[in-house]
Design an enzyme around this catalytic site. Structure first.
Site, PDB file in Angstrom:
ATOM      1  CE  LYS A   3      -3.741  -2.217   2.612  1.00  0.00           C
ATOM      2  NZ  LYS A   3      -4.643  -2.774   1.632  1.00  0.00           N
ATOM      3  NE  ARG A  27      -7.060  -9.990  -5.257  1.00  0.00           N
ATOM      4  CZ  ARG A  27      -8.231  -9.717  -4.719  1.00  0.00           C
ATOM      5  NH1 ARG A  27      -9.337 -10.061  -5.330  1.00  0.00           N
ATOM      6  NH2 ARG A  27      -8.316  -9.074  -3.570  1.00  0.00           N
ATOM      7  CG  HIS A  59     -12.010  -3.235   8.190  1.00  0.00           C
ATOM      8  ND1 HIS A  59     -12.616  -2.002   8.290  1.00  0.00           N
ATOM      9  CD2 HIS A  59     -11.346  -3.416   9.350  1.00  0.00           C
ATOM     10  CE1 HIS A  59     -12.314  -1.470   9.455  1.00  0.00           C
ATOM     11  NE2 HIS A  59     -11.559  -2.306  10.124  1.00  0.00           N
ATOM     12  CD  GLU A 111      -5.163   5.107   4.549  1.00  0.00           C
ATOM     13  OE1 GLU A 111      -6.306   4.715   4.861  1.00  0.00           O
ATOM     14  OE2 GLU A 111      -4.573   4.724   3.541  1.00  0.00           O
TER      15      GLU A 111
HETATM   16  P1  ADP Z   1      -7.656  -4.371   2.179  1.00  0.00           P
HETATM   17  O1  ADP Z   1      -6.353  -4.552   1.459  1.00  0.00           O
HETATM   18  O2  ADP Z   1      -7.728  -5.183   3.420  1.00  0.00           O
HETATM   19  O3  ADP Z   1      -8.817  -4.500   1.268  1.00  0.00           O
HETATM   20  P2  ADP Z   1      -8.262  -1.492   2.189  1.00  0.00           P
HETATM   21  O4  ADP Z   1      -7.275  -0.384   2.347  1.00  0.00           O
HETATM   22  O5  ADP Z   1      -8.831  -1.666   0.833  1.00  0.00           O
HETATM   23  O6  ADP Z   1      -7.593  -2.837   2.703  1.00  0.00           O
HETATM   24  O7  ADP Z   1      -9.450  -1.261   3.244  1.00  0.00           O
HETATM   25  C1  ADP Z   1     -10.467  -2.197   3.446  1.00  0.00           C
HETATM   26  C2  ADP Z   1     -11.668  -1.520   4.106  1.00  0.00           C
HETATM   27  O8  ADP Z   1     -11.308  -0.916   5.356  1.00  0.00           O
HETATM   28  C3  ADP Z   1     -12.272  -0.371   3.299  1.00  0.00           C
HETATM   29  O9  ADP Z   1     -13.199  -0.840   2.345  1.00  0.00           O
HETATM   30  C4  ADP Z   1     -12.927   0.450   4.388  1.00  0.00           C
HETATM   31  O10 ADP Z   1     -14.151  -0.112   4.797  1.00  0.00           O
HETATM   32  C5  ADP Z   1     -11.962   0.321   5.543  1.00  0.00           C
HETATM   33  N1  ADP Z   1     -10.974   1.435   5.540  1.00  0.00           N
HETATM   34  C6  ADP Z   1      -9.772   1.433   4.938  1.00  0.00           C
HETATM   35  N2  ADP Z   1      -9.131   2.620   5.109  1.00  0.00           N
HETATM   36  C7  ADP Z   1      -9.957   3.397   5.832  1.00  0.00           C
HETATM   37  C8  ADP Z   1      -9.870   4.736   6.366  1.00  0.00           C
HETATM   38  N3  ADP Z   1      -8.801   5.499   6.182  1.00  0.00           N
HETATM   39  N4  ADP Z   1     -10.929   5.199   7.078  1.00  0.00           N
HETATM   40  C9  ADP Z   1     -12.014   4.426   7.290  1.00  0.00           C
HETATM   41  N5  ADP Z   1     -12.159   3.168   6.832  1.00  0.00           N
HETATM   42  C10 ADP Z   1     -11.145   2.646   6.110  1.00  0.00           C
HETATM   43  P1  ADP Z   2     -11.894  -8.704  -3.002  1.00  0.00           P
HETATM   44  O1  ADP Z   2     -11.735  -9.438  -4.287  1.00  0.00           O
HETATM   45  O2  ADP Z   2     -13.080  -7.854  -2.970  1.00  0.00           O
HETATM   46  O3  ADP Z   2     -10.665  -8.007  -2.482  1.00  0.00           O
HETATM   47  P2  ADP Z   2     -11.683 -10.465  -0.721  1.00  0.00           P
HETATM   48  O4  ADP Z   2     -10.506  -9.733  -0.207  1.00  0.00           O
HETATM   49  O5  ADP Z   2     -12.829 -10.698   0.158  1.00  0.00           O
HETATM   50  O6  ADP Z   2     -12.290  -9.832  -2.004  1.00  0.00           O
HETATM   51  O7  ADP Z   2     -11.309 -11.912  -1.302  1.00  0.00           O
HETATM   52  C1  ADP Z   2     -10.121 -12.267  -1.843  1.00  0.00           C
HETATM   53  C2  ADP Z   2      -9.326 -12.876  -0.720  1.00  0.00           C
HETATM   54  O8  ADP Z   2      -9.947 -14.086  -0.308  1.00  0.00           O
HETATM   55  C3  ADP Z   2      -7.960 -13.261  -1.092  1.00  0.00           C
HETATM   56  O9  ADP Z   2      -7.031 -12.228  -1.009  1.00  0.00           O
HETATM   57  C4  ADP Z   2      -7.665 -14.407  -0.129  1.00  0.00           C
HETATM   58  O10 ADP Z   2      -7.002 -13.935   1.011  1.00  0.00           O
HETATM   59  C5  ADP Z   2      -9.002 -14.923   0.297  1.00  0.00           C
HETATM   60  N1  ADP Z   2      -9.226 -16.339   0.002  1.00  0.00           N
HETATM   61  C6  ADP Z   2      -8.882 -17.337   0.839  1.00  0.00           C
HETATM   62  N2  ADP Z   2      -9.264 -18.518   0.391  1.00  0.00           N
HETATM   63  C7  ADP Z   2      -9.891 -18.313  -0.781  1.00  0.00           C
HETATM   64  C8  ADP Z   2     -10.547 -19.169  -1.719  1.00  0.00           C
HETATM   65  N3  ADP Z   2     -10.650 -20.467  -1.539  1.00  0.00           N
HETATM   66  N4  ADP Z   2     -11.073 -18.614  -2.807  1.00  0.00           N
HETATM   67  C9  ADP Z   2     -10.994 -17.283  -2.979  1.00  0.00           C
HETATM   68  N5  ADP Z   2     -10.408 -16.447  -2.147  1.00  0.00           N
HETATM   69  C10 ADP Z   2      -9.854 -16.931  -1.035  1.00  0.00           C
END
Ligand code: ADP
Ligand code: ADP
Ligand code: MG
Length: 481
Positions: free
Chosen positions: A102, A278, A221, A186
């Site tokens: 990130k 992806r 989240h 953040e």
């Molecule tokens: P991940 O890699 O786990 O998907 P993200 O940065 O995309 O991490 O954040 C996942 C979720 O966490 C977001 O969809 C949101 O709901 C929450 N989130 C992330 N950053 C913030 C922020 N700065 N303030 C509030 N909620 C946040």
């Molecule tokens: P998004 O595609 O919205 O980021 P998620 O973060 O919820 O969705 O889903 C993808 C994540 O699911 C992967 O990064 C991985 O950590 C987890 N995962 C674990 N096992 C599986 C599985 N069998 N099939 C798909 N995803 C998996």
């Protein structure tokens, strides 16, 4: 299953890999060939990149589609695939590397005009200095693992007193979960919406976006209900964010399908969160509103072909919603509820798509993400897509374990969801297990009605029946067609 289906339509033969836990899985039977890669734990099977590449060489495989999860965002694996003379159906290892961190992602887009959440732009090394920065940003703040994903590796800090303890925990969690203790700060946006853009680019420098998805209904989240397009965006905002998303992709010379995630505050100001390099779990809603088969485009791009459309060829047609069907108990903190699918009957009919990997009688393995299926509806407009989803959930029969379906039905009928004003705090602020009790399934209502008739006997049978099935009162007279 999703990838094999498109491959078959393109006349491409497929080889599935599976762990011992997935020996009877549908993809094993549906692929042209299937090879076991090891015991159930993913570290001994699905994550063995070297072994997977060896299998590909033995079988003269041309290309690897990494799906999502597992090795799909592993730059090292992608590089090894290239080195073995195979095609990786996804972006370049360099793009995965930059966007997989990130912090590196923020650094890469910082040269462009992309709004970012206020915070630190380097890993925290000096806790005292970080504490000072947090005061300037203003509490609450969020500590995030740079290598985090799937909603893991985040800690909210409400006030300076908690700072040190939370920081220490965050670093040690990041180290143990992601093998990288880099964390950053953040500003915590208190009532945000999660809005993301699907992007896709070819190896000739063309990059377009396929509009937005709103994914604000989350627990831990992590998304549970997603839709396209977002009910929040105006046309103007959509164009502005779409351009920003394409710029993020250009910042890392992106090719393949990817997702640029933004967070939006109450003033509709948006900030870049991260990019997922992806295909995303929620990609079907984009396919439904654009008519594009994203997996097909991924494969064409990997073959070196140019994108088969330009930005101006794309438009939004109707509305689509996805509910993730997890084997989780919404009444028990959404904890996994693993078990056997005693009864499993999919909903059918116009505008319904079920992407799943299980059949009746199968066990949901404890080793992986407990997702059973994705239930997707498509209709002319948002309310029709919601109505269709409620109908589909009622028709979906899953017996043997708890799922997220009753929770999803509750959300879809909630006024904040219907008017589109919900944010990522919906579950925390508007959901308790009691909401599921007051929203009994149709069968329960029917049983209650029958019992009422029996108990009340010949006194008032007709009235008892109507009282018991209040929520199913026909809308025939009340609605305007
Ligand atoms: P991940 O890699 O786990 O998907 P993200 O940065 O995309 O991490 O954040 C996942 C979720 O966490 C977001 O969809 C949101 O709901 C929450 N989130 C992330 N950053 C913030 C922020 N700065 N303030 C509030 N909620 C946040
Ligand atoms: P998004 O595609 O919205 O980021 P998620 O973060 O919820 O969705 O889903 C993808 C994540 O699911 C992967 O990064 C991985 O950590 C987890 N995962 C674990 N096992 C599986 C599985 N069998 N099939 C798909 N995803 C998996
Ligand atoms: Mg994310």
């Amino acid at each position: 299953m999703r990838v094999i289906r498109t491959a078959k339509e393109m006349g491409i033969q497929t080889v599935a890999i599976f762990s011992e836990a997935d020996r009877n899985a549908l993809h094993v039977r549906y692929a042209d060939q299937a090879i076991c890669v090891g015991p159930p734990p993913s570290a001994q099977s699905y994550l063995l990149g070297g072994k997977i590449i060896e299998i590909c060489k033995d079988l003269n495989v041309d290309a690897i589609h990494p799906g999502y999860g597992f090795l799909s965002e592993n730059a090292d694996f992608c590089r090894k695939v290239h080195d073995a003379g195979l095609i990786f159906i996804g972006p370049s290892p360099e793009a995965i590397e930059v966007m997989g961190s990130k912090l590196a992602a923020k650094a890469a887009v910082s040269h462009y005009d992309i709004p970012m959440v206020p915070g630190t732009d380097e890993a925290i090394t000096d806790i005292e200095a970080a504490k000072d920065i947090s005061l300037t940003i203003g509490y609450p703040i969020l500590i995030k693992a740079s290598a985090g994903g799937g909603g893991k590796g985040m800690r909210i800090v409400q006030n300076p007193e908690e700072f040190e303890e939370q920081m220490e925990r965050a670093i040690s969690e990041a180290e143990s979960s992601f093998g990288d203790g880099s964390v950053f700060i953040e500003k915590f946006i208190t009532s945000p919406k999660h809005i993301e853009f699907q992007v896709i680019g070819d190896q000739h420098g063309n990059i377009v976006h396929l509009f937005d998805r709103e994914c604000s209904i989350q627990r831990r989240h992590q998304k549970v209900i997603e839709e396209a397009p977002s009910p929040t965006l105006t046309q103007e905002l959509r164009e502005k964010m779409g351009k920003a998303a394409v710029m993020v992709a250009k910042a890392c010379n992106y090719y393949g399908a990817g997702t640029v995630e933004f967070i939006m505050d109450e003033n509709r100001d948006f900030f870049f969160l991260e990019m997922n390099t992806r295909l995303q779990v929620e990609h079907p809603v984009t396919e439904e509103i654009t008519g594009v088969d994203l997996v097909k485009e991924q494969i064409r791009i990997a073959e070196g072909k140019a994108l088969s459309f330009k930005q101006e060829d794309l438009s939004i047609n109707g509305h689509s919603i996805e509910c993730r069907v997890y084997a989780e108990d919404p009444a028990n903190n959404f904890l996994p509820d693993i078990g056997r699918l005693e009864t499993y009957v999919r909903p059918q009919g116009t505008g319904i798509r079920v992407d799943d990997g299980f059949e009746e009688g199968m066990d949901i393995p404890i080793y992986y993400d407990p997702m059973i299926a994705k239930l997707v509806t498509k209709a002319d407009n948002r309310q029709a897509a919601i109505d269709r989803m409620v109908r589909a959930i009622d028709e979906y029969k899953i017996i043997g374990l708890e799922t997220t379906m009753p929770f999803c039905k509750y959300v879809l009928q909630h006024e904040l969801f219907i008017d589109g004003t919900f944010d990522t705090n919906f579950v925390a602020n508007h959901f308790t297990p009691d909401n599921l009790k007051s929203n009994p399934s149709k069968e329960m209502e029917q049983i209650a009605a029958l019992l009422a008739v029996k108990v009340v006997g010949s006194q008032k049978p007709a009235q008892s029946t109507t009282a018991a099935s209040q929520s199913n009162i026909s809308k025939w007279k009340s609605r305007r067609f």
